[in-house]
Design an enzyme around this catalytic site. Structure first.
Site, mmCIF file in Angstrom:
data_model
loop_
_atom_site.group_PDB
_atom_site.id
_atom_site.type_symbol
_atom_site.label_atom_id
_atom_site.label_comp_id
_atom_site.label_asym_id
_atom_site.label_seq_id
_atom_site.Cartn_x
_atom_site.Cartn_y
_atom_site.Cartn_z
ATOM 1 N N LYS A 25 -40.632 41.985 -47.629
ATOM 2 C CA LYS A 25 -39.162 42.118 -47.582
ATOM 3 C C LYS A 25 -38.573 40.701 -47.582
ATOM 4 O O LYS A 25 -38.654 39.985 -46.589
ATOM 5 C CB LYS A 25 -38.787 42.878 -46.305
ATOM 6 C CG LYS A 25 -37.432 42.566 -45.689
ATOM 7 C CD LYS A 25 -36.254 43.149 -46.430
ATOM 8 C CE LYS A 25 -34.957 42.745 -45.718
ATOM 9 N NZ LYS A 25 -34.426 41.448 -46.165
ATOM 10 N N GLY A 45 -38.616 33.616 -39.487
ATOM 11 C CA GLY A 45 -37.162 33.729 -39.408
ATOM 12 C C GLY A 45 -36.675 33.294 -38.042
ATOM 13 O O GLY A 45 -37.305 32.474 -37.371
ATOM 14 N N SER A 46 -35.571 33.883 -37.620
ATOM 15 C CA SER A 46 -34.922 33.421 -36.387
ATOM 16 C C SER A 46 -35.500 34.120 -35.147
ATOM 17 O O SER A 46 -36.074 35.214 -35.247
ATOM 18 C CB SER A 46 -33.430 33.717 -36.484
ATOM 19 O OG SER A 46 -33.244 35.112 -36.566
ATOM 20 N N GLY A 84 -36.986 37.932 -34.459
ATOM 21 C CA GLY A 84 -38.374 37.996 -33.981
ATOM 22 C C GLY A 84 -38.500 38.902 -32.761
ATOM 23 O O GLY A 84 -39.419 39.721 -32.655
ATOM 24 N N GLU A 86 -43.168 33.395 -36.760
ATOM 25 C CA GLU A 86 -42.942 31.962 -37.039
ATOM 26 C C GLU A 86 -41.437 31.762 -36.966
ATOM 27 O O GLU A 86 -40.723 32.196 -37.864
ATOM 28 C CB GLU A 86 -43.429 31.590 -38.444
ATOM 29 C CG GLU A 86 -44.861 31.954 -38.757
ATOM 30 C CD GLU A 86 -45.845 31.114 -37.982
ATOM 31 O OE1 GLU A 86 -45.476 29.994 -37.582
ATOM 32 O OE2 GLU A 86 -46.963 31.581 -37.755
ATOM 33 N N CYS A 93 -37.449 24.636 -41.483
ATOM 34 C CA CYS A 93 -37.782 25.015 -40.107
ATOM 35 C C CYS A 93 -38.282 23.819 -39.300
ATOM 36 O O CYS A 93 -37.992 23.689 -38.121
ATOM 37 C CB CYS A 93 -38.813 26.127 -40.099
ATOM 38 S SG CYS A 93 -40.318 25.708 -40.968
ATOM 39 N N GLU A 152 -30.775 25.526 -32.510
ATOM 40 C CA GLU A 152 -31.065 25.196 -33.905
ATOM 41 C C GLU A 152 -29.799 25.415 -34.733
ATOM 42 O O GLU A 152 -29.179 26.470 -34.647
ATOM 43 C CB GLU A 152 -32.176 26.125 -34.406
ATOM 44 C CG GLU A 152 -32.602 25.826 -35.811
ATOM 45 C CD GLU A 152 -33.631 26.826 -36.330
ATOM 46 O OE1 GLU A 152 -33.454 28.032 -36.128
ATOM 47 O OE2 GLU A 152 -34.604 26.384 -36.955
HETATM 48 P P1 NAP Z 1 -33.338 35.677 -40.049
HETATM 49 O O1 NAP Z 1 -31.908 35.996 -40.042
HETATM 50 O O2 NAP Z 1 -34.132 35.903 -38.813
HETATM 51 O O3 NAP Z 1 -33.958 36.535 -41.253
HETATM 52 C C1 NAP Z 1 -35.319 36.469 -41.586
HETATM 53 C C2 NAP Z 1 -35.724 37.742 -42.279
HETATM 54 O O4 NAP Z 1 -35.614 38.824 -41.357
HETATM 55 C C3 NAP Z 1 -34.858 38.103 -43.478
HETATM 56 O O5 NAP Z 1 -35.640 38.711 -44.463
HETATM 57 C C4 NAP Z 1 -33.891 39.094 -42.862
HETATM 58 O O6 NAP Z 1 -33.304 39.948 -43.810
HETATM 59 C C5 NAP Z 1 -34.811 39.844 -41.934
HETATM 60 N N1 NAP Z 1 -34.120 40.581 -40.871
HETATM 61 C C6 NAP Z 1 -32.874 40.396 -40.368
HETATM 62 N N2 NAP Z 1 -32.608 41.314 -39.414
HETATM 63 C C7 NAP Z 1 -33.706 42.092 -39.303
HETATM 64 C C8 NAP Z 1 -34.050 43.203 -38.489
HETATM 65 N N3 NAP Z 1 -33.201 43.709 -37.597
HETATM 66 N N4 NAP Z 1 -35.276 43.746 -38.642
HETATM 67 C C9 NAP Z 1 -36.169 43.253 -39.531
HETATM 68 N N5 NAP Z 1 -35.888 42.205 -40.344
HETATM 69 C C10 NAP Z 1 -34.675 41.635 -40.233
HETATM 70 O O7 NAP Z 1 -33.632 34.185 -40.497
HETATM 71 P P2 NAP Z 1 -33.024 33.381 -41.728
HETATM 72 O O8 NAP Z 1 -31.623 33.069 -41.396
HETATM 73 O O9 NAP Z 1 -33.344 34.096 -42.992
HETATM 74 O O10 NAP Z 1 -33.944 32.062 -41.703
HETATM 75 C C11 NAP Z 1 -33.680 30.986 -40.893
HETATM 76 C C12 NAP Z 1 -34.589 30.975 -39.689
HETATM 77 O O11 NAP Z 1 -35.963 31.009 -40.096
HETATM 78 C C13 NAP Z 1 -34.441 29.700 -38.883
HETATM 79 O O12 NAP Z 1 -34.456 30.001 -37.518
HETATM 80 C C14 NAP Z 1 -35.681 28.900 -39.280
HETATM 81 O O13 NAP Z 1 -36.080 27.919 -38.363
HETATM 82 C C15 NAP Z 1 -36.693 29.978 -39.408
HETATM 83 N N6 NAP Z 1 -37.837 29.500 -40.200
HETATM 84 C C16 NAP Z 1 -39.045 29.287 -39.552
HETATM 85 C C17 NAP Z 1 -40.146 28.807 -40.280
HETATM 86 C C18 NAP Z 1 -41.492 28.586 -39.621
HETATM 87 O O14 NAP Z 1 -42.482 28.372 -40.325
HETATM 88 N N7 NAP Z 1 -41.593 28.630 -38.309
HETATM 89 C C19 NAP Z 1 -40.006 28.561 -41.648
HETATM 90 C C20 NAP Z 1 -38.755 28.775 -42.253
HETATM 91 C C21 NAP Z 1 -37.680 29.262 -41.512
HETATM 92 P P3 NAP Z 1 -31.783 39.655 -44.319
HETATM 93 O O15 NAP Z 1 -31.765 38.293 -44.837
HETATM 94 O O16 NAP Z 1 -31.603 40.658 -45.358
HETATM 95 O O17 NAP Z 1 -30.902 39.832 -43.117
#
Ligand code: NAP
Length: 495
Positions: A188, A241-242, A246, A264, A299, A398
């Protein structure tokens, strides 16, 4: 890569995309779609399906059926290797097309996107393809009258949920080891960066990945992502993701089938410059790029800069000079250092952090404003605040944007204290000429990655993952196989 080749691809029609389920491109059962808005100019360039729970169930069922059929899960590792190596070649052959498509979707500057997206994804598929026929089970050192065998097996159906920054790279970090180990995958993507992963699914089919083994379901996180998280037939979720999402995935697991969840998450990574850093000019340049490339949407970005007091002012002059020379703008222009912020929402969030930092008393020394509004796109100046206290929001949260918090420190103990005053623990860096200090800092900083005299660039051979609220589980390296395999013991009497 030359500019004219990029320009030929920049207006290619995207059209209405389909979900990739069971080897076919299909609309969502409801027929609903989401617009694809390009952060380059705010224009709609296409549409992706807005999948509902019934579509996720279809994808999971296709993945399960393929797993049970065994043409992938029980194929000799050397057979899976051949197919995944073909996929790596196909990604490379289509690298420019994929890179431009991804940039139009999420705004990363093309110079970075080309290497970090298709080329890195190809390298990741190649790495795990090459590895899988060299990973053995074990024979345990038992008494002579029994044989204890430890088999390593695929889990079944893996759900991968990835963010909008570097979707191909991060998608490959999950799909490549999961597929190499014999699992089926339902991926996804983030709703604002799905296009390259849909194309990846087509290339996987072309490479010979059997129907149902690799599926891509686009749509909203709170709907399609939630359905995947709650599925009773998904064995593991690999998530990047966030933190808040998580936490939800952990809840979904508890409410459904106790699937494994690997997280992650984000970071607030300290980048520590000691007075004895080997080359302050280089440290300033690498530090600026370590936070401002891809508009800070990395990230591991070094978003907290800690500078030793005795060189603070001199170092800041260099840092500000490098930063103000960075070219922010059209991410499809090869001369651009930092492209577009991924969405209007993220830009508003970044500017909110700037306003809060000023209110809390941090000193704005560079940037702080939206740029190029007349293009309709989402651009922001690289922004530096100094005098940021550990208690301020900019030190604690962040931003995931081009905003750097600078704090001065006195000595090594002070640097360690400040570095570790965070709930996160993803990445960090230390700049010093003192070998003993470098090793002491590597042990003292609580972070999954500690760079020394550099920032970023750690390749697929080494693990990436966090301590504390940056999550758990590791992407990359051979250790990633642990997330996608189970151990089975065979205890065999020999008498
Ligand atoms: P996000 O809002 O947490 O979204 C990540 C993924 O989760 C997207 O595919 C999102 O879909 C999905 N999602 C959202 N709500 C959900 C739910 N209730 N249930 C299941 N899945 C859901 O994060 P983002 O804004 O895309 O990315 C930024 C974050 O990722 C930052 O915190 C960054 O630090 C982190 N990140 C971490 C790493 C690492 O390796 N540690 C690498 C890159 C990024 P939608 O987009 O359709 O809402």
């Amino acid at each position: 890569m030359d500019q004219s080749a990029i320009d030929r691809l920049r207006d290619e029609p995207v059209g209405k995309q389909g979900l990739w389920i069971g080897g076919k491109s299909l609309p969502a059962a409801s027929g609903a779609v989401l617009d694809v808005v390009s952060p380059i100019d705010g224009r709609t360039i296409g549409a992706i399906p807005d999948a509902g729970p019934e579509d996720v169930d279809r994808a999971v069922a296709a993945a399960r059926a393929a797993f049970e059929k065994g043409s992938w899960s029980r194929a000799a590792p050397a057979e899976r290797k051949k197919v995944l190596l073909r996929l790596a070649d196909l990604i490379e052959r289509n690298a420019l097309e994929l890179a431009v498509l991804g940039v139009r979707d999420n705004g990363t500057e093309i110079g970075m996107a080309y290497k970090a997206e298709p080329l890195s994804a190809a390298g990741t598929f190649r790495y795990y393809a090459e590895a899988i026929d060299k990973v053995y089970g074990e024979i345990a050192p038992t008494k002579p009258d029994v044989l204890g065998l430890i088999h390593r097996e695929p889990l079944g159906v893996v759900g991968a949920i990835v963010p909008w920054n570097f979707p191909m790279m991060i998608g490959a970090w999950k799909a490549a080891p999961a597929l190499a180990a014999g699992n089926s995958v339902v991926l996804k993507p983030a709703e604002i960066a799905s296009l390259t992963l849909l194309r990846l699914a087509e290339l996987a089919a072309e490479a010979g990945v059997p129907e149902g083994v690799f599926n891509v379901v686009t749509g909203r996180g709170g709907v399609a992502g939630e359905a995947l998280g709650l599925s009773m037939d998904v064995d593991a979720i690999a998530f990047t993701g966030s933190g808040p999402v998580g936490r939800r995935l952990l809840e979904y697991s508890a409410r459904s089938n106790l699937k494994r969840v690997h997280l992650e998450l984000g970071g607030k990574s300290p980048n520590i410059v000691f007075a004895d850093a080997p080359d302050l000019d280089r440290a300033a340049k690498v530090s600026a790029f370590g936070i401002f490339r891809n508009s800070g949407q990395v990230c591991v970005a070094g978003s907290r800069l800690l500078v030793q007091a005795s060189i603070h002012d001199r170092f800041m002059e260099k840092l500000v000079a490098v930063t103000e020379r960075m070219k922010v703008g059209d991410p499809l222009d090869l001369g651009t250092d930092s492209g577009a912020v991924s969405s209007a929402e993220q830009l508003a969030k970044n500017l909110g952090h700037v306003a809060d930092a000023e209110r809390e008393g941090a000193r704005l020394v560079s940037g702080g404003r939206r740029l190029l509004e007349e293009t309709g796109g989402f651009y922001m100046e690289p922004t530096i605040f100094e005098g940021v206290k550990p208690s301020m929001r900019l030190s604690r949260e962040e931003v995931f944007g081009p905003v750097l918090a600078v704090t001065r420190f006195e000595d090594e103990a002070d640097a360690v204290r400040l570095a570790n005053s965070t709930v996160y623990g993803l990445a960090s860096a230390v700049w010093t000429s003192d070998l003993g200090r470098a090793h002491r800092m590597v042990r003292a900083i609580r972070a999954g990655v500690v760079h020394v005299n550099t920032y970023g660039g750690a390749d697929v051979t080494v693990p990436l993952g966090g301590f504390g609220q940056s999550g758990f589980g590791r992407d990359k390296s051979l250790h990633a196989f642990d997330k996608y395999t189970d151990l089975r013991t065979a205890w065999i009497a020999l008498t």
